[in-house]
Design an enzyme around this catalytic site. Structure first.
Site: not given
Length: 521
Positions: A75, A307
């Site tokens: 992430d 992201d």
């Protein structure tokens, strides 16, 4: 909302130069079922269901004196490594969540109507693994006066405590790296690799005891394994089973055309001195058609977060309407998605995103997602509740991105799927090898409260041509609900990320990140 992980496995590889200039991580791509939503007509007749699946990219962990094996999701939108934990009685974080929230009866069976959600939450622990601190002789609790707690944009969360132990990430020794051990949670093991200022330890509700620490990118530099806190992300095509994360270096074979550098924007200006997440300026959007059509949706500046922890792309509502209208999609209030008749788009039909004054292309087919009705699909672009965009995996898969944590910049290029099996690696020392400052580098002013206005022309001047224009038309493979191309180097259908458009927002932590609460309806 919960996550049922189904992993695809590949081999692990760590590669370093003699001078320890870079670390090469292969990323395993997996698929997880988030939820299944029924869509009914006005007479309450079931029309179809949306099985909302999430593509994700993962790394392998080895923790403790007894070499416990776990998997963690990568992430770029968060900064902590944390894992689901198991206590000495054998209960794990998933069990505790289910019991405390009434999903399990006293006998341990699922309560009425919750069997599917229970199985999905339990699968978090079963598929990605849990860490048993009591089984490791080398585990040590750390910062015992500050709880570990984190919550994400899909409202999943984890709570527990901080610790350290012997630790390997994809075979790289990072002993002593601080990580969270969840005693309760309904999310999954996560490896966050963003800025130290975004760490959940610094966003704790116990503000008198906040702290930051050296997370994975910082530890790699401290240990001399990379020269600069930076990494390059190549997600590969959506039909591929793996991608690549390259710490401290750039691989010229993984991108095509120019590699353009843009500055990060500080959306928390006045609260923090420097950016703490990977937001850049989205300067315009549009569409490039196989028939030569060029349509500009807008040409104004919005902040956009890059992201890898978000599957879908999230845009201001007015922009999503333009994307949807271009391909004939209409908003469905029952499902919370834009629905569109399933069709096969030529791969040269592409949505266009402008960063730094440069246009980047992503095939429309990346955003066409299946439902249980073979004729009914939905659009993998969802509206945010404000003007903060999120560039998720179904767009990032078309890009090669270099994240420069020291100079607060991103360098962006079109991905080159044909170079997936080759390497032309250069270490990042001072500047990013092969990168050039984008022509619109200084155009960063953002009005986060502005209404979306149409018009402008993002195709004026010297712009890169659509790199997908020479490819073949994609073909739908209904056997696995993905879209594949006649060329091995094409993009496929992505999968969904959350139970509603609001829940498709990026991963967020507590404290100062409450400023982003508008993303969470």
């Amino acid at each position: 909302m919960t996550v049922n992980k189904v992993l695809l496995t590949t081999g692990l590889l760590m590669t370093t130069l003699e001078a320890s200039e870079f670390i090469q991580f292969p990323l395993t791509k997996g698929k997880s079922v988030i939820d299944t939503k029924e869509v009914r007509d006005a007479d309450d007749n079931l029309q179809f269901t949306i099985t909302n699946e999430q593509s994700y990219y993962s790394v392998e962990l080895t923790i403790g004196s007894d070499n416990q094996k776990l998997t963690a999701l990568l992430d770029t939108g968060s900064s902590d490594l944390w894992v689901l934990g198991k206590d000495s009685s054998g209960l794990n974080a998933c069990d505790n969540f289910l019991e405390q929230n009434g999903y399990l009866s006293s006998s341990g069976s699922a309560t009425s109507g919750n069997s599917e959600e229970v199985s999905e939450i339990q699968a978090n622990c079963e598929d990605l693994g849990v860490f048993s601190p009591s089984s490791s002789k080398s585990f040590k609790k750390q910062h015992t006066n500050v709880e570990f707690e984190i919550q994400y944009g899909d409202l999943t969360y984890a709570e527990g405590y901080w610790g350290s132990d012997s630790l390997n990430v994809n075979g790289v020794n990072v002993d002593g790296l601080l990580f969270g051990v969840a005693t309760i949670g309904n999310s999954s093991n996560v490896l966050g690799i963003s800025f130290e200022g975004l760490e959940s330890s610094d966003q704790s509700e116990n503000y008198n005891s906040d702290f930051t620490y050296a997370n994975l990118p910082a530890v790699l530099k401290q240990d001399g394994l990379i020269e600069k806190k930076s990494y390059s992300l190549f997600l590969n095509s959506l039909s591929a089973t793996s991608g690549e994360l390259l710490f401290g270096a750039v691989d010229a074979d993984k991108y095509q055309g120019g590699l353009y550098t843009v500055p990060l924007v500080n959306i928390y200006e006045g609260e923090v001195e420097n950016p703490i997440e990977f937001d850049v300026t989205l300067q315009g959007t549009g569409y490039s058609g196989s028939d030569g059509t060029e349509v500009t949706f807008n040409q104004q500046n919005f902040a956009a977060l890059f992201d890898s922890g978000t599957t879908l792309t999230v845009l201001p509502e007015g922009l999503v309407n333009s994307f949807a209208e271009q391909i004939g999609a209409t908003y469905d209030y029952e499902s919370g998605y834009y629905l569109v008749d399933c069709q096969t788009f030529p791969e040269s039909d592409a949505f266009v995103f402008q960063f730094g004054g440069v246009n980047f292309y992503s095939p429309v087919q990346n955003y066409i997602l299946n439902t249980s009705d073979e004729s009914q699909c939905f659009l993998g672009i969802v509206p945010a509740s404000d003007n903060h965009a999120i560039i998720g995996d179904n767009t990032l898969t078309s890009l090669y991105v270099v994240y420069n944590l020291e100079d607060y910049e991103l360098s962006i290029a079109q991905a080159n799927y044909a170079g997936a099996s080759s390497n032309s690696i250069s270490a990042v020392s001072d500047s990013v090898p092969g990168a050039q400052q984008a022509p619109g580098y200084s155009n960063t002013a953002i009005d986060s409260n502005a209404d979306v206005t149409s018009g402008g022309n993002i195709f004026s001047g010297s712009q890169p041509t659509n790199p997908f224009a020479k490819r073949d038309v994609v073909k739908r493979d209904s056997s696995n609900s993905t879209t594949l191309a006649t060329s091995a180097a094409t993009s496929s259908q992505t999968t969904g990320s959350s139970s509603s458009s609001a829940n498709a927002a990026s991963k967020l932590t507590f404290g100062i990140l409450g400023l982003l609460s508008a993303l969470l309806l």
